[in-house]
Design a protein around this motif. Structure first.
Motif, PDB file in Angstrom:
ATOM      1  N   GLN A 298       0.922  -1.026   0.305  1.00  0.00           N
ATOM      2  CA  GLN A 298      -0.388  -0.172   0.316  1.00  0.00           C
ATOM      3  C   GLN A 298       1.211   1.378   0.008  1.00  0.00           C
ATOM      4  O   GLN A 298       2.150   1.215   0.301  1.00  0.00           O
ATOM      5  N   PHE A 299       0.831   2.359  -0.589  1.00  0.00           N
ATOM      6  CA  PHE A 299       1.342   3.606  -0.754  1.00  0.00           C
ATOM      7  C   PHE A 299       1.981   3.895   0.729  1.00  0.00           C
ATOM      8  O   PHE A 299       3.003   4.816   0.498  1.00  0.00           O
ATOM      9  N   VAL A 300       0.603   3.756   1.382  1.00  0.00           N
ATOM     10  CA  VAL A 300       1.495   4.455   3.135  1.00  0.00           C
ATOM     11  C   VAL A 300       3.257   3.379   3.358  1.00  0.00           C
ATOM     12  O   VAL A 300       3.496   4.210   4.154  1.00  0.00           O
ATOM     13  N   SER A 301       3.551   2.156   2.474  1.00  0.00           N
ATOM     14  CA  SER A 301       4.399   1.645   2.994  1.00  0.00           C
ATOM     15  C   SER A 301       5.356   2.040   2.751  1.00  0.00           C
ATOM     16  O   SER A 301       7.226   1.949   2.226  1.00  0.00           O
ATOM     17  N   ILE A 302       5.429   3.182   1.596  1.00  0.00           N
ATOM     18  CA  ILE A 302       6.922   4.210   1.496  1.00  0.00           C
ATOM     19  C   ILE A 302       7.585   4.522   2.232  1.00  0.00           C
ATOM     20  O   ILE A 302       8.563   4.617   2.166  1.00  0.00           O
ATOM     21  N   ILE A 303       7.048   4.994   3.190  1.00  0.00           N
ATOM     22  CA  ILE A 303       7.948   5.535   4.732  1.00  0.00           C
ATOM     23  C   ILE A 303       8.729   4.520   5.256  1.00  0.00           C
ATOM     24  O   ILE A 303       9.907   4.504   5.491  1.00  0.00           O
ATOM     25  N   ASP A 304       8.088   2.434   5.209  1.00  0.00           N
ATOM     26  CA  ASP A 304       9.407   1.777   5.678  1.00  0.00           C
ATOM     27  C   ASP A 304      10.139   1.952   4.208  1.00  0.00           C
ATOM     28  O   ASP A 304      11.104   1.505   4.748  1.00  0.00           O
ATOM     29  N   GLU A 305      10.029   2.253   2.627  1.00  0.00           N
ATOM     30  CA  GLU A 305      11.376   1.776   1.924  1.00  0.00           C
ATOM     31  C   GLU A 305      12.368   3.055   2.334  1.00  0.00           C
ATOM     32  O   GLU A 305      13.023   3.359   1.523  1.00  0.00           O
ATOM     33  N   LEU A 306      12.084   4.045   2.649  1.00  0.00           N
ATOM     34  CA  LEU A 306      12.855   5.981   3.566  1.00  0.00           C
ATOM     35  C   LEU A 306      14.327   5.107   3.929  1.00  0.00           C
ATOM     36  O   LEU A 306      12.943   5.034   5.385  1.00  0.00           O
ATOM     37  N   ASN A 307      15.289   5.570   4.072  1.00  0.00           N
ATOM     38  CA  ASN A 307      16.037   5.512   5.521  1.00  0.00           C
ATOM     39  C   ASN A 307      16.658   6.757   5.656  1.00  0.00           C
ATOM     40  O   ASN A 307      16.029   7.954   4.986  1.00  0.00           O
ATOM     41  N   GLU A 308      16.699   6.936   6.976  1.00  0.00           N
ATOM     42  CA  GLU A 308      17.374   8.531   7.442  1.00  0.00           C
ATOM     43  C   GLU A 308      17.914   8.778   7.196  1.00  0.00           C
ATOM     44  O   GLU A 308      18.849   8.329   6.223  1.00  0.00           O
ATOM     45  N   GLY A 309      17.819  10.176   6.360  1.00  0.00           N
ATOM     46  CA  GLY A 309      19.211  10.760   5.761  1.00  0.00           C
ATOM     47  C   GLY A 309      18.690  10.801   4.336  1.00  0.00           C
ATOM     48  O   GLY A 309      19.472  11.473   3.489  1.00  0.00           O
ATOM     49  N   ASP A 310      18.128   9.655   3.686  1.00  0.00           N
ATOM     50  CA  ASP A 310      17.276  10.148   2.085  1.00  0.00           C
ATOM     51  C   ASP A 310      16.540  11.227   2.157  1.00  0.00           C
ATOM     52  O   ASP A 310      16.759  11.650   2.518  1.00  0.00           O
TER      53      ASP A 310
END
Length: 341
Positions: free
Chosen positions: A42-54
Motif C-alpha cells: 500500500q502507498f503508506v508503506s513508502i515510509i518503510d522504503e525510506l531511510n534516515e538521511g534520504d
C-alpha cells in the motif's frame, strides 16, 4: 531503438477515471532496479522504503485552470484554448481547437469579454501565441473563467479541482499535475520527516510534452518540448549534503527526475539554477541526478515509459507493468504508484 519496444497491453478499464477519496489509499509496486524483483504494498508503506538521511525531491508546481472556452469575436464560432506556458508578460503559448480558425489577428472572447485573446502568430507543433487582454489580475480572471485541464484519457468530471493539485502545490504555471505527488498528504509527509528523511522542493512547469504522443518510429528522432524549471540554492545545498553522506536522492515523479538530470548534466552537481529543459531520457542514458524514483504507471509507448526504462531497464519495467496489469493496478494520473529503488 523503436517506439514499439515500449508497448504493452493495457485494458482500458485499468485507467483510473477518478481519484480515491483518501490520497494515501492507493497501492504501491516496489521494483528493485538491479534484480527486477517486485513487491506489492500500500502507498503508506513508502515510509518503510525510506531511510534516515534520504531526501524526497517534490515538484511544487501548481496547475493552472488552463482550459478556456470562448468565441471568435467576428463570427461567434466556438474556440477551445489550452494555456501551455507563459512566453513573457501577457503572451502565452497555447493549443487551440479548431486551430484552422485561429490566424494572426484573430480575437477570442471569454466570459462576455472579461478576457480577450489576440493571436499574434503560430508556435511550434501547431500551437498559437496569444496575447491576453483583461482588467485586474490575470490569475484572478483565469480562476474565474478557466477549467482544470485533465488529461484526455480521463472522461469523468472532477468535482473537487484540488484533487488534481498536490498538497504542496505552490508555484503556478503547469498545464498538468506532477501526478506522483498526488499520493501524499501533509500528515504522511510529516511522518516521513519524523523518520529523519529530508524533503526538498524543485519546480518544473509541465507543458506540451505531456500531451504529445511519440509520432516517430525511432525514439532517437523524437523532440521533447521545453519546460521551465527552477532549483533554489537551499535545495541544491541539501542535495549535495545528502550525497556527501552517501544517502539517496529520490525523485518524486518524472518531472522532478528530469529537473535533477538537467541540472546535474549541465553543472556536474546540484546547483541553484533555472531555465528551460527539453531533456529526453531513454535507455542508454546514464542517470546521475537521483538514486530512486517514485512514479505513477504510464501510457504504452510514451516518453515516460522510456524514462523509467532508463532507470530500471526496459525488461524489468515491462515485466513490472505486466505484473501490475495482472494484479489490476490502477494506471495514469489518478492511479497507483511504483517505487523504483
Amino acid at each position: 531503438m523503436n517506439v514499439e519496444d515500449f508497448s504493452f497491453d493495457l485494458p482500458e478499464e485499468l485507467i483510473a477515471q477518478t481519484p480515491l477519496p483518501d490520497r494515501t489509499a492507493s497501492r504501491l509496486l516496489v521494483l528493485d532496479k538491479k534484480t527486477g524483483e517486485t513487491k506489492d504494498c500500500q502507498f503508506v508503506s513508502i515510509i518503510d522504503e525510506l531511510n534516515e538521511g534520504d531526501c524526497l525531491v517534490l515538484n511544487d508546481t501548481r496547475v493552472l485552470p488552463a482550459r478556456l472556452y470562448g468565441i471568435k469575436a467576428d463570427t461567434g464560432a466556438n474556440i477551445e484554448v489550452l494555456l501551455l506556458k507563459q512566453v513573457e508578460g501577457d503572451l502565452w503559448e497555447t493549443l487551440v481547437k479548431p486551430a484552422k480558425r485561429v490566424k494572426k489577428g484573430t480575437k477570442i472572447q471569454f466570459g462576455d469579454g472579461r478576457l480577450v485573446a489576440v493571436c499574434t502568430g503560430e508556435a511550434d507543433h501547431g500551437g498559437r501565441i496569444l496575447r491576453m487582454e483583461y482588467s485586474g489580475i490575470f490569475h484572478e480572471v483565469l480562476d474565474a473563467l478557466g477549467e482544470m485541464p485533465l488529461p484526455p484519457y480521463i472522461k469523468e468530471t472532477l468535482p473537487d479541482q484540488e484533487r488534481y493539485q498536490t498538497v504542496f502545490a505552490k508555484n503556478r504555471g503547469s498545464a498538468a499535475a506532477p501526478t506522483a505527488g498526488l499520493h501524499f498528504t501533509n500528515e504522511l509527509l510529516e511522518k516521513i520527516k519524523q523518520k529523519g528523511v529530508h524533503i526538498a522542493f524543485i519546480t518544473l512547469h509541465v507543458g506540451l510534452g505531456t500531451f504529445r504522443p511519440v509520432s516517430v518510429e525511432k525514439i532517437e528522432e523524437h523532440e521533447m518540448h521545453s519546460e521551465f524549471y527552477q532549483m533554489s540554492a537551499g535545495t541544491a545545498q541539501l542535495l549535495q549534503s545528502v550525497r556527501e553522506n552517501n544517502k539517496r536522492v529520490i525523485a518524486v515523479g518524472t518531472t522532478s527526475a528530469r529537473t535533477l538530470e538537467t541540472i546535474v548534466s549541465e553543472h556536474g552537481d546540484y546547483k541553484e539554477a533555472s531555465g528551460w529543459t527539453s531533456i529526453f531520457i531513454y535507455p542508454g542514458y546514464d542517470v546521475k541526478g537521483f538514486d530512486g524514483l517514485l512514479t505513477n504507471f504510464h501510457l504504452p509507448k510514451s516518453t515516460l515509459v522510456m524514462l523509467v526504462s532508463a532507470v530500471a531497464g526496459r525488461e524489468h519495467i515491462l515485466n513490472a507493468y505486466r505484473h501490475a496489469v495482472k494484479e489490476r493496478y490502477r494506471f495514469f494520473s489518478f492511479g497507483d504508484a511504483m517505487f523504483i529503488r
